[in-house]
Design an enzyme around this catalytic site. Structure first.
Site, PDB file in Angstrom:
ATOM      1  N   TYR A   1      -0.347   8.661  -2.910  1.00 58.07           N
ATOM      2  CA  TYR A   1      -0.286   8.322  -4.324  1.00 58.07           C
ATOM      3  C   TYR A   1      -1.450   8.950  -5.095  1.00 58.07           C
ATOM      4  CZ  TYR A   1       3.312   4.613  -4.017  1.00 58.07           C
ATOM      5  OH  TYR A   1       4.469   3.891  -3.866  1.00 58.07           O
ATOM      6  N   GLY A   2      -2.533   9.232  -4.398  1.00 59.66           N
ATOM      7  CA  GLY A   2      -3.767   9.639  -5.064  1.00 59.66           C
ATOM      8  C   GLY A   2      -3.654  10.890  -5.914  1.00 59.66           C
TER       9      GLY A   2
ATOM     10  N   GLU B   1      -5.431  10.159   8.696  1.00 61.96           N
ATOM     11  CA  GLU B   1      -4.016  10.082   9.061  1.00 61.96           C
ATOM     12  C   GLU B   1      -3.610  11.130  10.091  1.00 61.96           C
ATOM     13  OE1 GLU B   1      -1.434   9.698   5.723  1.00 61.96           O
ATOM     14  OE2 GLU B   1      -2.185   7.680   5.286  1.00 61.96           O
TER      15      GLU B   1
ATOM     16  N   ASP C   1       0.850  -1.184   0.000  1.00 59.86           N
ATOM     17  CA  ASP C   1       0.000   0.000   0.000  1.00 59.86           C
ATOM     18  C   ASP C   1       0.886   1.235   0.000  1.00 59.86           C
ATOM     19  OD1 ASP C   1      -2.800   1.117   0.256  1.00 59.86           O
ATOM     20  OD2 ASP C   1      -1.872   2.073   1.979  1.00 59.86           O
ATOM     21  N   SER C   2       0.334   2.342  -0.445  1.00 56.08           N
ATOM     22  CA  SER C   2       1.089   3.585  -0.448  1.00 56.08           C
ATOM     23  C   SER C   2       1.291   4.117   0.962  1.00 56.08           C
ATOM     24  CB  SER C   2       0.373   4.638  -1.295  1.00 56.08           C
ATOM     25  OG  SER C   2      -0.926   4.882  -0.792  1.00 56.08           O
TER      26      SER C   2
ATOM     27  N   CYS D   1     -11.462   3.274  -1.107  1.00 55.23           N
ATOM     28  CA  CYS D   1     -10.163   3.660  -0.544  1.00 55.23           C
ATOM     29  C   CYS D   1     -10.036   2.934   0.786  1.00 55.23           C
ATOM     30  CB  CYS D   1     -10.071   5.166  -0.343  1.00 55.23           C
ATOM     31  SG  CYS D   1      -8.564   5.696   0.530  1.00 55.23           S
ATOM     32  N   THR D   2      -8.876   2.386   1.041  1.00 50.80           N
ATOM     33  CA  THR D   2      -8.715   1.551   2.234  1.00 50.80           C
ATOM     34  C   THR D   2      -8.669   2.350   3.527  1.00 50.80           C
ATOM     35  OG1 THR D   2      -6.320   1.546   1.796  1.00 50.80           O
ATOM     36  CG2 THR D   2      -7.607  -0.333   1.001  1.00 50.80           C
ATOM     37  N   HIS D   3      -8.564   3.671   3.437  1.00 49.39           N
ATOM     38  CA  HIS D   3      -8.656   4.507   4.642  1.00 49.39           C
ATOM     39  C   HIS D   3     -10.095   4.695   5.108  1.00 49.39           C
ATOM     40  CE1 HIS D   3      -4.520   5.612   3.749  1.00 49.39           C
ATOM     41  NE2 HIS D   3      -4.462   6.382   4.825  1.00 49.39           N
TER      42      HIS D   3
ATOM     43  N   CYS E   1      -4.162  -1.199  -2.514  1.00 53.74           N
ATOM     44  CA  CYS E   1      -4.239   0.252  -2.686  1.00 53.74           C
ATOM     45  C   CYS E   1      -5.028   0.491  -3.965  1.00 53.74           C
ATOM     46  CB  CYS E   1      -2.830   0.845  -2.800  1.00 53.74           C
ATOM     47  SG  CYS E   1      -2.773   2.587  -3.251  1.00 53.74           S
ATOM     48  N   ASN E   2      -6.132   1.217  -3.863  1.00 50.86           N
ATOM     49  CA  ASN E   2      -6.957   1.453  -5.039  1.00 50.86           C
ATOM     50  C   ASN E   2      -6.228   2.271  -6.094  1.00 50.86           C
ATOM     51  OD1 ASN E   2     -10.037   0.575  -4.777  1.00 50.86           O
ATOM     52  ND2 ASN E   2      -9.264   1.042  -2.736  1.00 50.86           N
ATOM     53  N   THR E   3      -5.451   3.258  -5.660  1.00 49.87           N
ATOM     54  CA  THR E   3      -4.736   4.095  -6.620  1.00 49.87           C
ATOM     55  C   THR E   3      -3.691   3.281  -7.374  1.00 49.87           C
ATOM     56  OG1 THR E   3      -5.061   6.047  -5.229  1.00 49.87           O
ATOM     57  CG2 THR E   3      -3.360   6.173  -6.906  1.00 49.87           C
TER      58      THR E   3
END
Length: 274
Positions: free
Chosen positions: A43-44, A159, A11-12, A193-195, A74-76
């Site tokens: 990364y987005g 974050e 993941d980023s 998005c994983t967040h 990571c979706n991006t």
């Protein structure tokens, strides 16, 4: 004794830990290595070429650690890098290894949740701009209309530990309202998005109760279990000591502090210098 060949999860930053957590819950017997490229996140907002180069570099590091199979959690990265890695790099770099993403497993089944055939996507700007979800959903469910909304403030809220604060309410409600204004028929919304699962309590508070909200963790875990079942040769190469190892490209102390939000318990990571 079988050689140590963990499943790699990339993941980023930290969000991929929500995917890894679901995978470990579903498939606890395997070994896993998690790599977060925290030094270069997010990364987005980066270009396709930059995300591709960063992701490829990290995939190579995971291969060097013994991984035969890598999940881009990571979706991006899945949107901007996966296709090139699969088609251009693996055939000559590592033809016996595989890299999978999180978009296809989701799009393969998302149509099963929608009766109205109107689906909403909440994601980073990079994922929205890539239009990967529109393209992939069209392949499996051409009758579904897809509406997207970029939520650039959501990752920073998480974050910075503000995802439970009253101040987050404005940004969560704003993007939900913008998405739903595109179609009153939306009955299913994907958190792409994983967040975003960390914002789930607030998302559900502002989302009409008749709308189904989907997170990707369990979907990806079930898809990986199915993949390993269908590819016994690859499954046989995955070592089984239930070992978890974490790496970050930035501060290990900061990773441990932030990662505990996603993992639920303290996480100790090693530093990987790119």
């Amino acid at each position: 004794m079988q050689e140590y060949q963990p499943i790699g999860v990339f993941d980023s930053g930290y969000g991929g830990l929500t995917i890894l957590k679901s995978i470990v819950s579903k498939l606890p017997q395997y070994d896993y290595v998690y790599l977060g490229d925290n030094a270069r996140t997010p990364y987005g907002t980066r270009s396709f070429d930059t995300v591709y180069q960063y992701t490829l570099e990290c995939v190579r590091h995971l291969f060097d650690m013994g991984c035969r199979l890598v999940i881009l959690a990571c979706n991006t990265a899945s949107a901007k890098a996966l296709r090139n890695i699969q088609q251009l790099d693996l055939p000559h770099m590592a033809p016996d290894r595989r890299v999978l993403g999180v978009i296809r497993p989701t799009t393969e089944i998302i149509g099963e949740y929608s009766r109205s055939r109107h689906i909403g996507i909440l994601a980073t700007r990079g994922t929205v701009t890539s239009e990967s979800y529109l393209v992939e959903i069209e392949k499996f469910f051409p009758d579904i209309a897809v509406y997207q909304e970029a939520c650039p403030m959501w990752v920073p809220l998480v974050e910075n530990g503000e995802h439970t604060s009253p101040g987050a309410d404005y940004f969560v409600r704003q993007h939900i309202d913008r998405l739903l204004s595109q179609s009153p028929a939306i009955d299913t919304v994907l958190l792409a998005c994983t967040h975003y699962p960390l914002l789930l309590p607030k998302i559900k508070a502002f989302m009409p109760e008749q709308i189904t909200v989907l997170s990707q963790g369990d979907i990806v875990a079930n898809s990986l279990a199915d993949y390993l079942n269908r590819h016994p040769g690859m499954e046989a190469q995955c070592s089984r000591q239930s070992k978890l190892t974490f790496y970050t490209t930035d501060s290990t102390e900061e990773f441990g502090r932030q990662a505990s939000l996603f993992w639920g318990t303290p996480v100790e990571a090693s530093k990987l210098t790119l």
